[in-house]
Design an enzyme around this catalytic site. Structure first.
Site, PDB file in Angstrom:
ATOM      1  N   LYS A  49       0.620  -1.156   0.164  1.00  0.00           N
ATOM      2  CA  LYS A  49       0.084  -0.110   0.105  1.00  0.00           C
ATOM      3  C   LYS A  49       0.545   0.992   0.177  1.00  0.00           C
ATOM      4  O   LYS A  49       1.679   1.539   1.080  1.00  0.00           O
ATOM      5  CB  LYS A  49      -0.769   0.460   1.033  1.00  0.00           C
ATOM      6  CG  LYS A  49      -2.007   0.779   0.796  1.00  0.00           C
ATOM      7  CD  LYS A  49      -2.623   0.065   1.843  1.00  0.00           C
ATOM      8  CE  LYS A  49      -4.497   1.388   2.886  1.00  0.00           C
ATOM      9  NZ  LYS A  49      -5.024   0.890   3.983  1.00  0.00           N
TER      10      LYS A  49
HETATM   11  C1  E4P Z   1      -8.316   2.043   4.094  1.00  0.00           C
HETATM   12  O1  E4P Z   1      -7.774   1.297   3.417  1.00  0.00           O
HETATM   13  C2  E4P Z   1      -8.153   2.803   4.609  1.00  0.00           C
HETATM   14  O2  E4P Z   1      -6.961   3.086   5.153  1.00  0.00           O
HETATM   15  C3  E4P Z   1      -8.990   2.991   5.477  1.00  0.00           C
HETATM   16  O3  E4P Z   1     -10.030   2.928   5.062  1.00  0.00           O
HETATM   17  C4  E4P Z   1      -9.160   4.225   6.368  1.00  0.00           C
HETATM   18  O4  E4P Z   1     -10.595   4.416   6.733  1.00  0.00           O
HETATM   19  P1  E4P Z   1     -10.749   6.555   8.172  1.00  0.00           P
HETATM   20  O5  E4P Z   1     -11.172   7.417   6.925  1.00  0.00           O
HETATM   21  O6  E4P Z   1     -12.287   4.888   8.188  1.00  0.00           O
HETATM   22  O7  E4P Z   1     -10.185   5.861   8.638  1.00  0.00           O
END
Ligand code: E4P
Length: 217
Positions: free
Chosen positions: A87
């Site tokens: 990622k």
């Molecule tokens: C996933 O890949 C993201 O990091 C995550 O969904 C972010 O979510 P949030 O906005 O609830 O922190």
């Protein structure tokens, strides 16, 4: 549409996996910190444990922001398990790194996507997934679902193979709307996945069926 769970909590990952509908897991440094995982060794071990639980794509996020650092970190993460997807944040060095990973057979998830332009750039670099943050967009009074629909349209018209991973999901309705808007994947908290089960008429109907069944027992 694929279902990923958006957490580093092993208990929740196991519970979602036991449903039999889980296709993968996404994490980020905040989610790791939330379950008390810190330090390179502990993080690597935690990803390994998640890979042992779930047979699907597991997004592991880099914390470097320079090209060399992202590549070194990504290579290490990718070596944990073939299901690891690196990622990478949507920054200039990140795009360069995604192109490098693509050319070297390492799959990527380009994270922190908030515009169609960013999604185009990530697809051009060959990202396996792009992660538009629906909830955070909604939080700032823009429409997260509109972005999913726009990216979906662009990818279709242009023939991009990158998959749209709707992230920052806050509730069950987000999942339904993301499916409608053309998301290939939804990464959700366990509560939102379980929210899909709920309907009062199901509960009322079941209670009635069970009551009537007693009459013939
Ligand atoms: C996933 O890949 C993201 O990091 C995550 O969904 C972010 O979510 P949030 O906005 O609830 O922190």
């Amino acid at each position: 549409m694929k279902f990923f769970i958006d957490t580093a909590d092993l208990k929740q990952i196991k519970e979602a996996n036991d449903l039999g509908i889980l296709d993968g897991v996404t994490t980020n440094p905040s989610l790791m910190a939330k379950v008390g995982i810190s330090g390179e060794e502990a993080v690597m071990q935690h990803y390994k444990t998640i890979c042992d639980i779930v047979d699907g794509d597991i997004s592991a996020e880099v914390v470097s922001t320079d090209f060399e650092g992202i590549i070194a970190e990504g290579k290490k993460l990718a070596s944990i398990h073939p299901n690891i997807v690196v990622k990478v944040p949507m920054i200039q060095e990140g795009i360069k790194a995604i192109k490098w990973f693509t050319d070297n057979g390492i799959r990527t998830n380009c994270t922190l996507i908030f515009s169609a332009g960013q999604a185009i750039l990530a697809a051009k670099a060959g990202a396996t997934y792009v992660s538009p943050f629906i909830g955070r967009i909604d939080d700032s009074s823009w429409d997260g679902m509109e972005l999913i629909a726009q990216i979906s349209h662009i990818y279709q018209v242009q023939g991009f193979k990158t998959e749209i991973l709707a992230a920052s999901i806050r509730n069950a309705l987000h999942i339904v709307k993301a499916a409608e808007a053309g998301a290939d994947v939804c990464t959700c908290p366990l509560s939102s996945i379980l929210g899909l089960l709920k309907h009062p008429l199901t509960d009322i109907g079941l209670a009635q069926f069970l009551e009537d069944a007693k009459k013939f027992a």
